[in-house]
Write a protein that holds these residues in place. Structure first.
Motif, PDB file in Angstrom:
ATOM      1  N   GLU A  81       0.827  -1.214   0.000  1.00 21.25           N
ATOM      2  CA  GLU A  81       0.000   0.000   0.000  1.00 21.25           C
ATOM      3  C   GLU A  81       0.856   1.257   0.000  1.00 21.25           C
ATOM      4  OE1 GLU A  81      -2.655  -0.266   3.307  1.00 21.25           O
ATOM      5  OE2 GLU A  81      -4.048  -1.580   2.232  1.00 21.25           O
ATOM      6  N   GLN A  82       1.908   1.259   0.824  1.00 22.09           N
ATOM      7  CA  GLN A  82       2.775   2.433   0.899  1.00 22.09           C
ATOM      8  C   GLN A  82       3.478   2.675  -0.428  1.00 22.09           C
ATOM      9  OE1 GLN A  82       3.585   5.048   2.738  1.00 22.09           O
ATOM     10  NE2 GLN A  82       1.854   4.482   4.010  1.00 22.09           N
ATOM     11  N   ALA A  83       3.972   1.603  -1.039  1.00 17.65           N
ATOM     12  CA  ALA A  83       4.719   1.760  -2.293  1.00 17.65           C
ATOM     13  C   ALA A  83       3.810   2.360  -3.365  1.00 17.65           C
ATOM     14  CB  ALA A  83       5.285   0.418  -2.743  1.00 17.65           C
ATOM     15  N   PHE A  84       2.611   1.814  -3.506  1.00 14.31           N
ATOM     16  CA  PHE A  84       1.659   2.328  -4.497  1.00 14.31           C
ATOM     17  C   PHE A  84       1.333   3.798  -4.202  1.00 14.31           C
ATOM     18  CE2 PHE A  84      -2.843   3.054  -5.691  1.00 14.31           C
ATOM     19  CZ  PHE A  84      -2.765   2.854  -7.053  1.00 14.31           C
ATOM     20  N   ARG A  85       1.030   4.066  -2.941  1.00 14.89           N
ATOM     21  CA  ARG A  85       0.660   5.429  -2.557  1.00 14.89           C
ATOM     22  C   ARG A  85       1.786   6.423  -2.891  1.00 14.89           C
ATOM     23  NH1 ARG A  85       1.991   8.395   1.791  1.00 14.89           N
ATOM     24  NH2 ARG A  85       0.604  10.128   2.253  1.00 14.89           N
ATOM     25  N   ARG A  86       2.997   6.064  -2.507  1.00 16.84           N
ATOM     26  CA  ARG A  86       4.106   6.999  -2.709  1.00 16.84           C
ATOM     27  C   ARG A  86       4.367   7.247  -4.191  1.00 16.84           C
ATOM     28  NH1 ARG A  86       8.610   5.077   1.767  1.00 16.84           N
ATOM     29  NH2 ARG A  86       7.249   5.151   3.576  1.00 16.84           N
ATOM     30  N   VAL A  87       4.329   6.183  -4.985  1.00 18.65           N
ATOM     31  CA  VAL A  87       4.627   6.346  -6.409  1.00 18.65           C
ATOM     32  C   VAL A  87       3.544   7.209  -7.078  1.00 18.65           C
ATOM     33  CG1 VAL A  87       4.823   5.120  -8.608  1.00 18.65           C
ATOM     34  CG2 VAL A  87       5.940   4.207  -6.591  1.00 18.65           C
ATOM     35  N   VAL A  88       2.293   6.935  -6.760  1.00 21.64           N
ATOM     36  CA  VAL A  88       1.199   7.681  -7.405  1.00 21.64           C
ATOM     37  C   VAL A  88       1.215   9.155  -6.966  1.00 21.64           C
ATOM     38  CG1 VAL A  88      -1.309   7.907  -7.576  1.00 21.64           C
ATOM     39  CG2 VAL A  88      -0.253   5.652  -7.762  1.00 21.64           C
ATOM     40  N   LEU A  89       1.364   9.392  -5.669  1.00 23.00           N
ATOM     41  CA  LEU A  89       1.337  10.789  -5.205  1.00 23.00           C
ATOM     42  C   LEU A  89       2.511  11.586  -5.789  1.00 23.00           C
ATOM     43  CD1 LEU A  89       0.065  10.786  -1.511  1.00 23.00           C
ATOM     44  CD2 LEU A  89      -1.175  10.618  -3.656  1.00 23.00           C
ATOM     45  N   ARG A  90       3.674  10.966  -5.853  1.00 26.14           N
ATOM     46  CA  ARG A  90       4.827  11.662  -6.451  1.00 26.14           C
ATOM     47  C   ARG A  90       4.575  11.950  -7.921  1.00 26.14           C
ATOM     48  NH1 ARG A  90       8.482   8.403  -3.692  1.00 26.14           N
ATOM     49  NH2 ARG A  90       8.604   7.021  -5.464  1.00 26.14           N
ATOM     50  N   ALA A  91       4.005  10.952  -8.618  1.00 24.74           N
ATOM     51  CA  ALA A  91       3.757  11.121 -10.054  1.00 24.74           C
ATOM     52  C   ALA A  91       2.836  12.315 -10.304  1.00 24.74           C
ATOM     53  CB  ALA A  91       3.149   9.844 -10.635  1.00 24.74           C
ATOM     54  N   TYR A 135       1.413  15.336  -5.790  1.00 27.85           N
ATOM     55  CA  TYR A 135       0.541  15.562  -4.627  1.00 27.85           C
ATOM     56  C   TYR A 135      -0.663  16.454  -4.961  1.00 27.85           C
ATOM     57  CZ  TYR A 135       4.553  13.625  -2.202  1.00 27.85           C
ATOM     58  OH  TYR A 135       5.582  12.799  -1.806  1.00 27.85           O
ATOM     59  N   ARG A 136      -1.079  16.444  -6.234  1.00 32.05           N
ATOM     60  CA  ARG A 136      -2.191  17.310  -6.654  1.00 32.05           C
ATOM     61  C   ARG A 136      -3.396  16.451  -7.026  1.00 32.05           C
ATOM     62  NH1 ARG A 136      -1.739  22.379  -8.081  1.00 32.05           N
ATOM     63  NH2 ARG A 136       0.503  22.236  -8.394  1.00 32.05           N
ATOM     64  N   CYS A 137      -4.584  16.916  -6.644  1.00 27.16           N
ATOM     65  CA  CYS A 137      -5.801  16.193  -7.015  1.00 27.16           C
ATOM     66  C   CYS A 137      -6.005  16.311  -8.523  1.00 27.16           C
ATOM     67  CB  CYS A 137      -7.012  16.751  -6.266  1.00 27.16           C
ATOM     68  SG  CYS A 137      -8.568  16.005  -6.821  1.00 27.16           S
ATOM     69  N   ALA A 138      -6.186  15.182  -9.190  1.00 28.17           N
ATOM     70  CA  ALA A 138      -6.331  15.181 -10.651  1.00 28.17           C
ATOM     71  C   ALA A 138      -7.669  15.744 -11.089  1.00 28.17           C
ATOM     72  CB  ALA A 138      -6.175  13.752 -11.178  1.00 28.17           C
ATOM     73  N   ALA A 139      -8.567  15.982 -10.132  1.00 33.02           N
ATOM     74  CA  ALA A 139      -9.862  16.569 -10.482  1.00 33.02           C
ATOM     75  C   ALA A 139      -9.870  18.075 -10.206  1.00 33.02           C
ATOM     76  CB  ALA A 139     -10.976  15.862  -9.704  1.00 33.02           C
ATOM     77  N   CYS A 140      -9.682  18.461  -8.953  1.00 36.44           N
ATOM     78  CA  CYS A 140      -9.857  19.881  -8.596  1.00 36.44           C
ATOM     79  C   CYS A 140      -8.532  20.637  -8.484  1.00 36.44           C
ATOM     80  CB  CYS A 140     -10.633  20.006  -7.291  1.00 36.44           C
ATOM     81  SG  CYS A 140      -9.767  19.279  -5.873  1.00 36.44           S
ATOM     82  N   GLY A 141      -7.421  19.932  -8.477  1.00 33.90           N
ATOM     83  CA  GLY A 141      -6.132  20.627  -8.432  1.00 33.90           C
ATOM     84  C   GLY A 141      -5.663  20.972  -7.027  1.00 33.90           C
ATOM     85  N   ASP A 164       4.567  15.774   6.154  1.00 39.17           N
ATOM     86  CA  ASP A 164       4.514  14.680   5.182  1.00 39.17           C
ATOM     87  C   ASP A 164       3.077  14.237   4.950  1.00 39.17           C
ATOM     88  OD1 ASP A 164       4.409  13.862   7.844  1.00 39.17           O
ATOM     89  OD2 ASP A 164       5.072  11.839   7.380  1.00 39.17           O
ATOM     90  N   LEU A 165       2.125  15.016   5.439  1.00 44.76           N
ATOM     91  CA  LEU A 165       0.726  14.626   5.328  1.00 44.76           C
ATOM     92  C   LEU A 165       0.108  15.366   4.143  1.00 44.76           C
ATOM     93  CD1 LEU A 165      -0.062  14.906   9.139  1.00 44.76           C
ATOM     94  CD2 LEU A 165       0.679  12.881   7.857  1.00 44.76           C
ATOM     95  N   ALA A 166      -0.366  14.604   3.166  1.00 45.71           N
ATOM     96  CA  ALA A 166      -0.924  15.217   1.957  1.00 45.71           C
ATOM     97  C   ALA A 166      -2.437  15.081   1.970  1.00 45.71           C
ATOM     98  CB  ALA A 166      -0.352  14.530   0.724  1.00 45.71           C
ATOM     99  N   LEU A 167      -3.087  16.093   1.404  1.00 46.82           N
ATOM    100  CA  LEU A 167      -4.551  16.054   1.312  1.00 46.82           C
ATOM    101  C   LEU A 167      -5.008  14.972   0.331  1.00 46.82           C
ATOM    102  CD1 LEU A 167      -7.252  17.608   1.989  1.00 46.82           C
ATOM    103  CD2 LEU A 167      -6.830  18.896  -0.085  1.00 46.82           C
ATOM    104  N   VAL A 168      -4.182  14.700  -0.671  1.00 42.67           N
ATOM    105  CA  VAL A 168      -4.605  13.743  -1.696  1.00 42.67           C
ATOM    106  C   VAL A 168      -4.323  12.297  -1.277  1.00 42.67           C
ATOM    107  CG1 VAL A 168      -4.496  15.211  -3.732  1.00 42.67           C
ATOM    108  CG2 VAL A 168      -2.424  14.080  -2.910  1.00 42.67           C
ATOM    109  N   GLU A 169      -5.053  11.409  -1.924  1.00 44.08           N
ATOM    110  CA  GLU A 169      -4.881   9.977  -1.688  1.00 44.08           C
ATOM    111  C   GLU A 169      -4.597   9.300  -3.033  1.00 44.08           C
ATOM    112  OE1 GLU A 169      -8.125   9.844   1.954  1.00 44.08           O
ATOM    113  OE2 GLU A 169      -8.768   9.233  -0.033  1.00 44.08           O
ATOM    114  N   ALA A 170      -4.014   8.117  -2.956  1.00 41.31           N
ATOM    115  CA  ALA A 170      -3.767   7.360  -4.185  1.00 41.31           C
ATOM    116  C   ALA A 170      -4.945   6.414  -4.398  1.00 41.31           C
ATOM    117  CB  ALA A 170      -2.467   6.578  -4.069  1.00 41.31           C
TER     118      ALA A 170
END
Ligand SMILES: [Zn+2]
Length: 311
Positions: A187-197, A200-206, A213-219
């Motif tokens: 779970e951590q690996a997927f989350r980190r790779v997606v958020l970095r890619a 850390y921005r929401c692909a819908a609202c920006g 190290d706490l981000a508003l977005v989720e993977a």
């Protein structure tokens, strides 16, 4: 610096003291930087104050701190310069301001006046060499955290596994390795790779909000993991909590195009108070990752579109 001098430098840090307790922040930050190197994220000699470093710092600090130690990375990040370990790299025009400054700036100011910080070249090289890296870590643990050795080893081992998973997902998209890993690692690996890619921005609202190290977005998985067991980052998308929930309820979905846009369920109705903002998403471009290799894959997008139309 020669190896022995480096070991001397990192085992004689001016840590600050409260009663008979040495503050753990500086050595914990060094363990975190070693962790970045271990994950292959210290390829150039520039340490950035960012969520990746903070996440590692938090893990190590929580394992060793006492109640009087707050989770503060800014102080040690700035003050390691006095130990000759981490030198701020000034942006043009801020050389004097940095040289004259003894107290740490705010995080915003730090980003404004510096381009990260620099390790002594010899330390940077040793951190990127597995044998030297282990020696450095061992020296830090023996000097500052001897009674916490097993907890630290466990974190280091787990971070190593997560890092290997991340590399596999980033380089090949092959999630079969991740699939065999324990759930927290996967779970951590997927989350980190997606958020970095997605930076850390929401692909819908920006929305892009990071606190430490706490981000508003989720993977989010496009095709749910339970259905496909696919942690390929191209089966992922970064979404804020609201848009993640909405996608999970099939209220919104990206179209399966090369330049995907958002489609919105007919279930949403702009005559109902409070739904307009989500409806406004209709037709807007999906905010894609900077690197095209992480763009969502077509079958996963089609899966989402089909589910939305069916519901
Ligand atoms: Zn959003």
């Amino acid at each position: 610096m020669a190896t022995d001098d480096l070991i001397t430098a990192i085992t004689s840090l001016r840590t600050g003291r409260v009663g008979d307790h040495d503050r753990p922040h500086k050595p914990a930050l060094l363990l975190a930087i070693l962790g970045l190197a271990e994950q292959g994220r210290l390829l150039e000699n520039r340490v950035s104050y960012g969520p990746e470093l903070f996440a590692l710092f938090r893990r190590y600090l929580l394992a060793v701190r006492t109640d009087s130690d707050t989770v503060n990375m800014l102080d040690p990040f700035w003050r390691l310069r006095t130990d000759g370990i981490l030198e701020p790299v000034p942006r043009a025009g801020f050389e004097q301001a940095i040289a004259a400054r003894s107290t740490p700036p705010s995080v915003t100011e730090l980003r404004e006046i510096t381009e990260g910080s620099r390790l002594p070249d010899s330390l940077f090289q040793q951190m990127n060499d597995p044998i030297h890296r282990d020696r450095l870590r061992d020296a830090i643990v023996s000097r500052y955290f001897a009674s916490h050795r097993s907890a630290i080893d466990q974190i280091t081992q787990e971070e190593r596994s997560i890092g290997e998973c991340e590399r596999q997902l980033e380089q090949t998209g092959d999630s079969t390795v991740a699939d065999g890993a324990p759930e927290p690692v996967r779970e951590q690996a997927f989350r980190r790779v997606v958020l970095r890619a997605y930076d850390y921005r929401c692909a819908a609202c920006g929305l892009r909000v990071i606190v430490d190290d706490l981000a508003l977005v989720e993977a989010a998985h496009l095709i749910p993991w339970a259905e496909c067991r696919d942690d390929d980052p191209r089966n992922g998308i970064a979404l804020c909590k609201n848009h993640h929930w909405a996608m999970d309820q099939y209220l919104i979905a990206p179209t399966p195009d090369a330049q995907p846009a958002w489609m919105v369920s007919r279930y949403l109705d702009d005559r109902i108070e409070g739904q307009r903002e989500m409806l406004d998403l209709k037709g807007r471009s999906v905010l894609l990752p900077r690197e095209s290799r992480f763009y969502p894959k077509r079958p996963a997008l089609a899966w989402r579109r089909d589910r939305l139309l069916r519901h």
